[in-house]
Design an enzyme around this catalytic site. Structure first.
Site: not given
Length: 181
Positions: A62, A71, A131, A168
């Protein structure tokens, strides 16, 4: 905290200093000053996320084409194989990837800067993944690169067909992906 540059030097593996004895352990999971010293620039986090996944789930790869997100990722329960792919066309490491095992046991974190696609594969029965992000989630700008792209050749530790979301499963090939300049 020990910061270890990976094969793509902007991606850092962070090893916290853990204090433990027979009663348990303590460590600073985040220290803003030390983090900025490690990455060499000012970073502001605006959002914290927490996901739980079962074994063989693969999430990613992503990224957001606008409002890109850096991140800082870690696992607080279980174990994952975490991957960052450089999708900055002007970078000398464009199209290269790095991967690391993150687990509740090793307490490692990975800094994935803006300009990278990110994903992970769950190795344990379940995993809880945390995250921090440098920008807000913007679904209209989110993109996904297929996990088993033939040009990236990521060496996932996968011996089964991973469990993927519909989004995905429909990820684009790297050569067709929108990337950064």
């Amino acid at each position: 905290m020990k910061a270890i540059p990976q094969a793509i030097p902007e991606v850092l593996l962070l090893e916290p200093r853990v204090f433990g004895d027979e009663r348990g352990f303590f460590y600073e999971s985040f220290n803003h000053r030390q983090f900025e010293e490690a990455v060499g620039r000012s970073v502001s986090f605006v959002q914290d996320n927490h996901s739980r996944s079962v074994k063989n789930v693969l999430r990613g790869l992503h990224y957001q084409v606008q409002q890109p997100q850096g991140k800082l990722v870690r696992v607080v329960y279980g174990e994952v194989f975490d991957v960052a792919v450089d999708i900055r066309r002007s970078s000398s490491t464009f199209g290269q990837w790095v991967g690391a095992i993150l687990s509740a046991e090793n307490k490692h974190q990975l800094w994935v800067p803006e300009g990278f696609a990110h994903g992970f594969f769950v190795l344990s029965e379940t995993a809880e993944f945390l995250y921090k992000t440098t920008n807000y989630y913007a679904p209209e700008y989110e993109r996904s690169i297929i996990w088993n792209d033939q040009d990236l050749v990521i060496e996932w530790p996968v011996d089964v067909t991973p469990s993927l979301s519909v989004k995905d499963s429909a990820g684009s090939a790297f050569r067709d992906a929108e990337v950064f300049g």
